[in-house]
Design a protein around this motif. Structure first.
Motif, PDB file in Angstrom:
ATOM      1  N   TYR A  32      60.397  13.223  39.831  1.00  0.00           N
ATOM      2  CA  TYR A  32      59.836  13.652  38.552  1.00  0.00           C
ATOM      3  C   TYR A  32      58.315  13.778  38.637  1.00  0.00           C
ATOM      4  CZ  TYR A  32      64.246  12.975  36.102  1.00  0.00           C
ATOM      5  OH  TYR A  32      65.546  13.081  35.668  1.00  0.00           O
ATOM      6  N   ASP A  99      57.847  13.706  33.300  1.00  0.00           N
ATOM      7  CA  ASP A  99      58.447  14.970  32.903  1.00  0.00           C
ATOM      8  C   ASP A  99      59.866  14.730  32.390  1.00  0.00           C
ATOM      9  OD1 ASP A  99      58.746  18.180  34.709  1.00  0.00           O
ATOM     10  OD2 ASP A  99      58.922  17.685  32.576  1.00  0.00           O
ATOM     11  N   ARG A 104      59.994  19.445  39.109  1.00  0.00           N
ATOM     12  CA  ARG A 104      59.041  20.472  38.704  1.00  0.00           C
ATOM     13  C   ARG A 104      57.612  20.140  39.143  1.00  0.00           C
ATOM     14  NH1 ARG A 104      60.270  22.405  32.574  1.00  0.00           N
ATOM     15  NH2 ARG A 104      59.452  20.340  32.030  1.00  0.00           N
ATOM     16  N   CYS A 106      53.808  19.461  38.454  1.00  0.00           N
ATOM     17  CA  CYS A 106      53.259  18.762  37.289  1.00  0.00           C
ATOM     18  C   CYS A 106      52.487  19.708  36.377  1.00  0.00           C
ATOM     19  CB  CYS A 106      52.421  17.575  37.702  1.00  0.00           C
ATOM     20  SG  CYS A 106      50.934  17.922  38.648  1.00  0.00           S
ATOM     21  N   ALA A 109      55.012  20.771  33.795  1.00  0.00           N
ATOM     22  CA  ALA A 109      55.867  19.715  33.273  1.00  0.00           C
ATOM     23  C   ALA A 109      55.740  19.580  31.759  1.00  0.00           C
ATOM     24  CB  ALA A 109      55.516  18.394  33.937  1.00  0.00           C
ATOM     25  N   THR A 110      56.797  19.054  31.182  1.00  0.00           N
ATOM     26  CA  THR A 110      56.802  18.664  29.771  1.00  0.00           C
ATOM     27  C   THR A 110      56.946  17.152  29.748  1.00  0.00           C
ATOM     28  OG1 THR A 110      57.916  20.724  29.175  1.00  0.00           O
ATOM     29  CG2 THR A 110      57.904  18.958  27.540  1.00  0.00           C
ATOM     30  N   PHE A 111      55.859  16.483  29.440  1.00  0.00           N
ATOM     31  CA  PHE A 111      55.848  15.029  29.540  1.00  0.00           C
ATOM     32  C   PHE A 111      56.410  14.413  28.272  1.00  0.00           C
ATOM     33  CE2 PHE A 111      53.980  14.800  33.600  1.00  0.00           C
ATOM     34  CZ  PHE A 111      53.081  15.855  33.705  1.00  0.00           C
TER      35      PHE A 111
END
Length: 124
Positions: A32, A99, A104, A106, A109-111
């Motif tokens: 991640y 994420d 993916r 960074c 990414a969707t944190f």
């Protein structure tokens, strides 16, 4: 259930160093994207540095380049933030975030998973 627990914050003099840890459960940090964000008093939260969930490439903002390093220990399922040459403007609450999707870069990414934060104060 994903949990991220930060530790290692504290008070340090300008020019000093600190290492923050982010221990994860519920996901494997190796796969991640993980980032360190920070929020200074009266300011919005900002990203500082991240490591991808693909090839371990890292990305950092200009204000921390050359001073902050992100790494991970897969055996311990922990991500670290090594901060050197600290400045008073680095004072903030530091959060690690993961994420929501594995594998993916960074930068895309969707944190969605966050720790509780740890305070870093840089002062004489």
């Amino acid at each position: 259930q994903v949990q991220l627990v930060e530790s290692g914050g504290g008070l340090v003099q300008p020019g000093g160093s600190l290492r923050l840890s982010c221990a994860a459960s519920g996901l494997t940090v190796e796969h991640y994207a993980i980032a360190w964000f920070r929020q200074a008093p009266g300011k919005e939260r900002e990203g500082s540095i991240c490591i991808s969930g693909t090839d371990s490439s890292t990305h950092s903002v200009d204000s921390v380049k050359g001073r902050f390093t992100i790494s991970r220990d897969n055996a311990k399922n922990t991500v670290y933030l090594q901060m050197n040459s600290l400045k008073p403007e680095d004072t903030a609450v530091y959060y690690c975030a993961a994420d929501q999707v594995a594998g993916r870069l960074c930068t895309i990414a969707t944190f969605g998973y966050w720790g509780q934060g740890t305070q870093v104060t840089v002062s004489q």
